[in-house]
Design a protein around this motif. Structure first.
Motif, mmCIF file in Angstrom:
data_model
loop_
_atom_site.group_PDB
_atom_site.id
_atom_site.type_symbol
_atom_site.label_atom_id
_atom_site.label_comp_id
_atom_site.label_asym_id
_atom_site.label_seq_id
_atom_site.Cartn_x
_atom_site.Cartn_y
_atom_site.Cartn_z
ATOM 1 N N GLN A 13 11.956 1.140 2.402
ATOM 2 C CA GLN A 13 12.974 0.086 2.704
ATOM 3 C C GLN A 13 13.568 0.203 4.244
ATOM 4 N N GLU A 14 13.654 1.560 4.765
ATOM 5 C CA GLU A 14 14.076 1.666 5.942
ATOM 6 C C GLU A 14 13.169 1.645 6.919
ATOM 7 N N ILE A 15 11.841 2.027 6.714
ATOM 8 C CA ILE A 15 10.843 1.593 7.414
ATOM 9 C C ILE A 15 10.662 0.237 7.618
ATOM 10 N N MET A 16 10.834 -0.543 6.728
ATOM 11 C CA MET A 16 10.690 -2.186 6.862
ATOM 12 C C MET A 16 11.617 -2.932 7.505
ATOM 13 N N GLY A 17 12.831 -1.978 7.622
ATOM 14 C CA GLY A 17 14.042 -2.600 8.177
ATOM 15 C C GLY A 17 14.865 -3.523 7.278
ATOM 16 N N ARG A 22 0.785 -1.185 0.002
ATOM 17 C CA ARG A 22 0.073 -0.009 -0.167
ATOM 18 C C ARG A 22 0.718 1.162 0.095
ATOM 19 N N MET A 23 2.088 1.226 0.840
ATOM 20 C CA MET A 23 2.804 2.426 0.861
ATOM 21 C C MET A 23 3.370 2.538 -0.586
ATOM 22 N N ALA A 24 3.853 1.641 -1.266
ATOM 23 C CA ALA A 24 4.407 1.801 -2.604
ATOM 24 C C ALA A 24 3.324 2.020 -3.623
ATOM 25 N N GLU A 25 2.224 1.620 -3.571
ATOM 26 C CA GLU A 25 1.379 2.151 -4.225
ATOM 27 C C GLU A 25 0.569 3.720 -4.259
ATOM 28 N N ASN A 26 0.910 4.280 -3.030
ATOM 29 C CA ASN A 26 0.542 5.515 -2.713
ATOM 30 C C ASN A 26 1.804 6.415 -2.902
ATOM 31 N N GLY A 27 2.954 5.960 -3.507
ATOM 32 C CA GLY A 27 4.098 6.548 -3.950
ATOM 33 C C GLY A 27 5.200 7.068 -2.932
ATOM 34 N N MET A 28 5.085 6.266 -1.708
ATOM 35 C CA MET A 28 6.366 6.517 -0.864
ATOM 36 C C MET A 28 7.436 6.106 -1.424
ATOM 37 N N ASP A 29 8.505 7.264 -1.166
ATOM 38 C CA ASP A 29 9.786 6.881 -1.479
ATOM 39 C C ASP A 29 10.280 5.707 -1.008
#
Length: 62
Positions: free
Chosen positions: A26-30, A14-21
């Motif tokens: 990657q860093e949020i996901m660890g 969902r974050m990728a679909e909404n254009g998150m850098d």
């Protein structure tokens, strides 16, 4: 039964679909690498593919 880990996949997608850098994601996901984020957690669902394909004509317009 849905595993709690499924929420990580859903969140990432969902974050990728909404254009998150992607680097931020990657860093949020660890994840150590963007490859893990993109290949394992970021899923291209049918609706997402359909939406992107619909953008092709305007991208090719001169």
């Amino acid at each position: 039964m849905t595993h709690p880990h499924t929420f990580r996949h859903t969140f990432c997608t969902r974050m990728a679909e909404n254009g998150m850098d992607i680097k931020v994601l990657q860093e949020i996901m660890g994840h150590k690498t963007i490859a893990v984020t993109m290949q394992v957690y970021n899923h291209a669902l049918f609706e997402r593919k359909q939406s992107e394909v619909a953008r092709i004509p305007s991208a090719l317009a001169v």
